[in-house]
Design a protein around this motif. Structure first.
Motif, PDB file in Angstrom:
ATOM      1  N   TYR A 134      42.688  35.491  27.425  1.00  0.00           N
ATOM      2  CA  TYR A 134      42.858  34.903  28.749  1.00  0.00           C
ATOM      3  C   TYR A 134      43.800  35.733  29.614  1.00  0.00           C
ATOM      4  N   LYS A 135      43.670  35.524  30.903  1.00  0.00           N
ATOM      5  CA  LYS A 135      44.570  36.100  31.905  1.00  0.00           C
ATOM      6  C   LYS A 135      45.165  34.967  32.712  1.00  0.00           C
ATOM      7  N   LYS A 136      46.487  34.970  32.849  1.00  0.00           N
ATOM      8  CA  LYS A 136      47.161  33.937  33.616  1.00  0.00           C
ATOM      9  C   LYS A 136      47.223  34.322  35.094  1.00  0.00           C
ATOM     10  N   ALA A 137      47.132  33.334  35.972  1.00  0.00           N
ATOM     11  CA  ALA A 137      47.288  33.582  37.401  1.00  0.00           C
ATOM     12  C   ALA A 137      48.658  34.212  37.649  1.00  0.00           C
ATOM     13  N   GLY A 138      48.672  35.280  38.450  1.00  0.00           N
ATOM     14  CA  GLY A 138      49.927  35.939  38.775  1.00  0.00           C
ATOM     15  C   GLY A 138      50.448  36.866  37.700  1.00  0.00           C
ATOM     16  N   ASP A 139      49.680  37.067  36.654  1.00  0.00           N
ATOM     17  CA  ASP A 139      50.103  37.904  35.521  1.00  0.00           C
ATOM     18  C   ASP A 139      48.975  38.882  35.208  1.00  0.00           C
ATOM     19  N   PRO A 140      49.226  40.194  35.245  1.00  0.00           N
ATOM     20  CA  PRO A 140      48.154  41.170  35.061  1.00  0.00           C
ATOM     21  C   PRO A 140      47.736  41.388  33.616  1.00  0.00           C
ATOM     22  N   LYS A 141      48.409  40.753  32.660  1.00  0.00           N
ATOM     23  CA  LYS A 141      48.177  41.098  31.256  1.00  0.00           C
ATOM     24  C   LYS A 141      47.084  40.260  30.603  1.00  0.00           C
ATOM     25  N   LEU A 142      46.513  40.839  29.552  1.00  0.00           N
ATOM     26  CA  LEU A 142      45.505  40.200  28.733  1.00  0.00           C
ATOM     27  C   LEU A 142      46.214  39.580  27.526  1.00  0.00           C
ATOM     28  N   TYR A 143      46.033  38.257  27.343  1.00  0.00           N
ATOM     29  CA  TYR A 143      46.619  37.525  26.227  1.00  0.00           C
ATOM     30  C   TYR A 143      45.527  37.205  25.211  1.00  0.00           C
ATOM     31  N   PHE A 144      45.842  37.329  23.921  1.00  0.00           N
ATOM     32  CA  PHE A 144      44.854  37.143  22.860  1.00  0.00           C
ATOM     33  C   PHE A 144      44.976  35.755  22.230  1.00  0.00           C
TER      34      PHE A 144
END
Length: 324
Positions: free
Chosen positions: A160-170
């Motif tokens: 997922y990607k959080k709003a306001g956050d450019p990173k990819l979370y697993f």
């Protein structure tokens, strides 16, 4: 069912909590009866969806919203394809109100990730993939997949990607019924790495293999795994298995007394050994089916899906018997 122990998915949810990976789905076992007739054992679990109490992500606005995604081996529903490895990425959220602009954003974002990962400067902390991945969830998700020997880890991989956050979370974790050496198509996966044998090697499986070429990733995984082992990962995992075995003991017997055991996996294993002709194999299978027809009369049932666990259970039964 693929998982004759009935515990693999629930065990992995527990393991996700142990390593600290967010949004582990809850699990509860129930014995279902309809009009007084027993129908079997079922596991009730959360769905993988964005909502309070499940996968909780900030909303955002426009294209800068939270995106809940999956590398989907089936490539169904709303999917974008990545530019480098042609990975099918399913968009789970936004769902009902997904705009063309948002879909294009996901496509562009995933392409940027792959271009960074497979580019010449992929090891660079700013120009490479490290700038757009969350290292904590990456390490925990990947280690969990290796510890569980999940051959489907790349076939269905949530992130997922959080709003306001450019990173990819697993994460979160999902669908581990053929993990823990429960897929004979890949041989004995308890002695193999998923980065080498899991399905989808040519697609998102290649992400992890590319990362292994980076000394930073090697250090990340080695350090995090050492931390988990030092914190008692093995002991905690075995304790969870024992706990689930206690919960499922009697209900396992009832479930398989009703539905029996499928012998096709045993047939394939015997054929794979190459030590007996088909006549002998069929004799063994017929004998196994006959013996299992008395399952409801057994005092104890040990499911040999995980050899080490089955061995401990068998030794404990023998010791208890000798002490009587």
């Amino acid at each position: 069912a693929y998982d004759k122990t009935m515990m693999r998915n629930a065990l992995t949810s527990e393991l996700s909590d142990i390593v600290g990976l967010p949004f582990a789905p809850g699990a509860k076992f129930v014995d279902v009866s309809v009009n007084g007739v027993y129908q079997g054992t079922y596991q009730i679990s959360d769905h993988m969806e964005v909502m309070e109490g499940r996968v909780e992500l900030p909303e955002g606005t426009g294209d800068d919203v939270s995106y809940f995604l999956e590398c989907d081996g089936y490539a169904d529903h709303v999917v974008v394809r990545t530019a480098v490895k042609n990975v099918a990425v399913r968009i789970h959220s936004p769902k009902d109100n997904l705009t063309t602009s948002q879909k294009n954003f996901v496509k562009s974002w995933m392409d940027d990730f792959e271009n960074r990962l497979f580019g010449a400067q992929f090891k660079d902390p700013k120009r490479g993939y490290r700038a757009v991945v969350d290292s904590i969830t990456l390490a925990d998700w990947y280690i969990l997949d290796e510890v569980s020997a999940n051959v489907d880890g790349f076939w269905s991989q949530y992130f997922y990607k959080k709003a306001g956050d450019p990173k990819l979370y697993f994460g979160p974790v999902w669908d581990y019924d053929i993990a823990y050496a429960n897929d004979n198509r890949k041989g004995d996966t308890s002695k193999q790495l998923m980065k080498d044998v899991a399905y989808e090697q040519d697609h998102n499986g290649s992400w992890i293999n590319r990362m292994w070429e980076d000394p930073w990733f090697q250090r990340l995984i080695t350090r995090r795994y050492a931390e988990l082992v030092a914190d008692g990962l093995q002991q905690k995992l075995i304790a969870k298995i024992d706990s689930l075995a206690q919960v499922l003991g009697e209900t396992q017997k009832a479930n398989y007394a009703k539905y029996g055991y499928k012998t096709e996996v045993l047939r394939q294993r015997l054929i794979g050994r190459g030590t007996e002709n088909m006549e002998k194999i069929e004799e063994r299978l017929a004998r196994a089916e006959y013996e299992m027809s008395f399952a409801e009369k057994f005092d104890e049932v040990i499911v040999n899906d995980i050899l080490e666990v089955a061995q401990v259970e068998a030794e404990a039964l023998v010791e208890d018997f000798l002490e009587e």
